[in-house]
Scaffold this motif. Structure first.
Motif, PDB file in Angstrom:
ATOM      1  N   THR A 183       2.320 -29.454   7.097  1.00 11.79           N
ATOM      2  CA  THR A 183       2.869 -28.662   6.009  1.00 11.79           C
ATOM      3  C   THR A 183       3.748 -29.535   5.129  1.00 11.79           C
ATOM      4  OG1 THR A 183       2.874 -26.718   7.441  1.00 11.79           O
ATOM      5  CG2 THR A 183       4.205 -26.601   5.431  1.00 11.79           C
ATOM      6  N   PHE A 184       3.452 -29.529   3.843  1.00 11.95           N
ATOM      7  CA  PHE A 184       4.202 -30.265   2.823  1.00 11.95           C
ATOM      8  C   PHE A 184       5.139 -29.266   2.151  1.00 11.95           C
ATOM      9  CE2 PHE A 184       4.992 -32.371  -1.192  1.00 11.95           C
ATOM     10  CZ  PHE A 184       4.790 -33.715  -0.976  1.00 11.95           C
ATOM     11  N   VAL A 185       6.373 -29.671   1.915  1.00 12.71           N
ATOM     12  CA  VAL A 185       7.371 -28.818   1.281  1.00 12.71           C
ATOM     13  C   VAL A 185       7.636 -29.332  -0.132  1.00 12.71           C
ATOM     14  CG1 VAL A 185       9.774 -28.072   1.369  1.00 12.71           C
ATOM     15  CG2 VAL A 185       8.462 -28.254   3.477  1.00 12.71           C
ATOM     16  N   THR A 186       7.679 -28.416  -1.094  1.00 11.66           N
ATOM     17  CA  THR A 186       7.992 -28.814  -2.460  1.00 11.66           C
ATOM     18  C   THR A 186       8.776 -27.712  -3.158  1.00 11.66           C
ATOM     19  OG1 THR A 186       7.061 -29.665  -4.527  1.00 11.66           O
ATOM     20  CG2 THR A 186       5.779 -27.992  -3.388  1.00 11.66           C
ATOM     21  N   GLY A 187       9.614 -28.129  -4.103  1.00 11.28           N
ATOM     22  CA  GLY A 187      10.392 -27.171  -4.884  1.00 11.28           C
ATOM     23  C   GLY A 187      11.575 -26.627  -4.122  1.00 11.28           C
ATOM     24  N   GLY A 188      12.125 -25.552  -4.636  1.00 17.53           N
ATOM     25  CA  GLY A 188      13.313 -24.963  -4.044  1.00 17.53           C
ATOM     26  C   GLY A 188      14.573 -25.594  -4.613  1.00 17.53           C
ATOM     27  N   THR A 189      15.685 -25.287  -3.975  1.00 16.09           N
ATOM     28  CA  THR A 189      16.993 -25.759  -4.424  1.00 16.09           C
ATOM     29  C   THR A 189      17.677 -26.508  -3.294  1.00 16.09           C
ATOM     30  OG1 THR A 189      17.195 -23.808  -5.834  1.00 16.09           O
ATOM     31  CG2 THR A 189      19.219 -25.019  -5.359  1.00 16.09           C
ATOM     32  N   LEU A 190      18.213 -27.685  -3.593  1.00 12.87           N
ATOM     33  CA  LEU A 190      18.985 -28.423  -2.597  1.00 12.87           C
ATOM     34  C   LEU A 190      20.380 -27.809  -2.484  1.00 12.87           C
ATOM     35  CD1 LEU A 190      18.284 -32.212  -3.291  1.00 12.87           C
ATOM     36  CD2 LEU A 190      17.566 -30.878  -1.319  1.00 12.87           C
ATOM     37  N   GLU A 191      20.773 -27.487  -1.256  1.00 15.17           N
ATOM     38  CA  GLU A 191      22.109 -26.957  -0.990  1.00 15.17           C
ATOM     39  C   GLU A 191      23.020 -28.119  -0.601  1.00 15.17           C
ATOM     40  OE1 GLU A 191      22.729 -23.819  -1.558  1.00 15.17           O
ATOM     41  OE2 GLU A 191      20.638 -23.267  -1.879  1.00 15.17           O
ATOM     42  N   ALA A 192      24.189 -28.219  -1.199  1.00 18.06           N
ATOM     43  CA  ALA A 192      25.166 -29.279  -0.906  1.00 18.06           C
ATOM     44  C   ALA A 192      24.502 -30.655  -0.863  1.00 18.06           C
ATOM     45  CB  ALA A 192      25.892 -28.986   0.402  1.00 18.06           C
ATOM     46  N   PRO A 193      23.826 -31.050  -1.951  1.00 19.59           N
ATOM     47  CA  PRO A 193      23.102 -32.331  -1.942  1.00 19.59           C
ATOM     48  C   PRO A 193      24.020 -33.538  -1.764  1.00 19.59           C
ATOM     49  CG  PRO A 193      23.183 -31.417  -4.149  1.00 19.59           C
ATOM     50  CD  PRO A 193      23.770 -30.386  -3.238  1.00 19.59           C
ATOM     51  N   VAL A 194      23.476 -34.543  -1.103  1.00 21.06           N
ATOM     52  CA  VAL A 194      24.183 -35.795  -0.837  1.00 21.06           C
ATOM     53  C   VAL A 194      23.361 -36.924  -1.462  1.00 21.06           C
ATOM     54  CG1 VAL A 194      24.965 -37.363   0.983  1.00 21.06           C
ATOM     55  CG2 VAL A 194      25.126 -34.886   1.316  1.00 21.06           C
ATOM     56  N   ALA A 195      24.032 -37.841  -2.147  1.00 23.95           N
ATOM     57  CA  ALA A 195      23.337 -38.966  -2.778  1.00 23.95           C
ATOM     58  C   ALA A 195      22.674 -39.854  -1.723  1.00 23.95           C
ATOM     59  CB  ALA A 195      24.312 -39.787  -3.610  1.00 23.95           C
ATOM     60  N   VAL A 196      21.484 -40.357  -2.056  1.00 21.29           N
ATOM     61  CA  VAL A 196      20.783 -41.298  -1.184  1.00 21.29           C
ATOM     62  C   VAL A 196      21.532 -42.640  -1.268  1.00 21.29           C
ATOM     63  CG1 VAL A 196      18.626 -42.560  -0.835  1.00 21.29           C
ATOM     64  CG2 VAL A 196      18.565 -40.148  -1.492  1.00 21.29           C
ATOM     65  N   PRO A 197      21.984 -43.194  -0.126  1.00 17.61           N
ATOM     66  CA  PRO A 197      22.726 -44.458  -0.162  1.00 17.61           C
ATOM     67  C   PRO A 197      21.877 -45.610  -0.704  1.00 17.61           C
ATOM     68  CG  PRO A 197      22.930 -43.398   1.992  1.00 17.61           C
ATOM     69  CD  PRO A 197      21.873 -42.649   1.228  1.00 17.61           C
ATOM     70  N   GLU A 198      22.497 -46.454  -1.538  1.00 17.86           N
ATOM     71  CA  GLU A 198      21.766 -47.571  -2.142  1.00 17.86           C
ATOM     72  C   GLU A 198      21.262 -48.576  -1.123  1.00 17.86           C
ATOM     73  OE1 GLU A 198      23.262 -49.515  -5.650  1.00 17.86           O
ATOM     74  OE2 GLU A 198      24.276 -47.682  -6.293  1.00 17.86           O
ATOM     75  N   ASP A 199      21.886 -48.644   0.054  1.00 20.87           N
ATOM     76  CA  ASP A 199      21.458 -49.616   1.063  1.00 20.87           C
ATOM     77  C   ASP A 199      20.473 -49.016   2.072  1.00 20.87           C
ATOM     78  OD1 ASP A 199      23.223 -47.940   2.379  1.00 20.87           O
ATOM     79  OD2 ASP A 199      24.402 -49.560   3.281  1.00 20.87           O
ATOM     80  N   SER A 200      19.910 -47.835   1.770  1.00 17.18           N
ATOM     81  CA  SER A 200      18.997 -47.169   2.702  1.00 17.18           C
ATOM     82  C   SER A 200      17.542 -47.548   2.426  1.00 17.18           C
ATOM     83  CB  SER A 200      19.145 -45.654   2.612  1.00 17.18           C
ATOM     84  OG  SER A 200      18.662 -45.189   1.358  1.00 17.18           O
ATOM     85  N   ALA A 201      16.705 -47.368   3.446  1.00 14.77           N
ATOM     86  CA  ALA A 201      15.266 -47.602   3.281  1.00 14.77           C
ATOM     87  C   ALA A 201      14.697 -46.637   2.247  1.00 14.77           C
ATOM     88  CB  ALA A 201      14.551 -47.433   4.618  1.00 14.77           C
ATOM     89  N   ARG A 202      15.164 -45.391   2.245  1.00  9.94           N
ATOM     90  CA  ARG A 202      14.664 -44.404   1.281  1.00  9.94           C
ATOM     91  C   ARG A 202      14.909 -44.882  -0.155  1.00  9.94           C
ATOM     92  NH1 ARG A 202      16.229 -38.296   2.005  1.00  9.94           N
ATOM     93  NH2 ARG A 202      14.370 -38.352   3.277  1.00  9.94           N
ATOM     94  N   TYR A 203      16.098 -45.431  -0.422  1.00 10.71           N
ATOM     95  CA  TYR A 203      16.421 -45.918  -1.771  1.00 10.71           C
ATOM     96  C   TYR A 203      15.476 -47.048  -2.175  1.00 10.71           C
ATOM     97  CZ  TYR A 203      19.377 -47.152  -5.778  1.00 10.71           C
ATOM     98  OH  TYR A 203      19.845 -47.395  -7.048  1.00 10.71           O
ATOM     99  N   SER A 204      15.198 -47.968  -1.241  1.00 11.19           N
ATOM    100  CA  SER A 204      14.320 -49.100  -1.562  1.00 11.19           C
ATOM    101  C   SER A 204      12.871 -48.663  -1.756  1.00 11.19           C
ATOM    102  CB  SER A 204      14.398 -50.178  -0.479  1.00 11.19           C
ATOM    103  OG  SER A 204      13.758 -49.739   0.705  1.00 11.19           O
TER     104      SER A 204
END
Length: 142
Positions: A63-84
């Motif tokens: 199951t793929f999730v898309t859309g909706g609203t992020l609750e209390a969003p947190v910035a992706v850290p610049e030194d993370s694998a996700r950021y790269s």
């Protein structure tokens, strides 16, 4: 590494190639996720501020999730694998997302700013090709 070798990986989001173009960096990645016993009770997701993505399911179901609203969003850290892999953005718990079952051949187009989670529920081991479009040239060339 070759596509065949990367498809054997035990998990991860690994580049097949990232090039520079007049429109920014363009990349192709392989996202591999092992099957999960049960989906998480909370739906988490993230969005990328500038990077658009196209997910193409090569193998597996889930199951793929898309859309909706992020609750209390947190910035992706610049030194993370996700950021790269996808540049700046935010992650958090999603409310009111759309859950879509996938199987081989399914395609999901995710513009910048749209919350999503490709690995929310993985019923069988899944490989996805992920095409990323990075106008800000954050993705490292590969």
């Amino acid at each position: 590494s070759s596509l065949a070798a990367i498809l054997q990986q035990k998990g991860g989001d690994n580049p097949l190639g990232v090039i520079d173009s007049t429109d920014g960096h363009l990349g192709v990645f392989v996202l591999t996720t092992e099957a999960q016993a049960t989906p998480p009770t909370v739906v988490n997701g993230a969005y990328h501020s500038a990077v658009g993505e196209i997910y193409h399911v090569i193998s597996g179901t889930g199951t793929f999730v898309t859309g909706g609203t992020l609750e209390a969003p947190v910035a992706v850290p610049e030194d993370s694998a996700r950021y790269s892999r996808a540049g700046p953005g935010e992650s958090g718990i999603l409310s009111n997302p759309k859950l879509v079952e996938y199987s081989p051949g399914s395609i999901f187009i995710v513009p910048p700013g749209v919350p999503h989670n490709a690995t929310y529920e993985v019923k069988t081991r899944t490989n996805m090709l992920v095409y990323r479009f990075d106008p800000d040239r954050i993705l490292p060339l590969h």
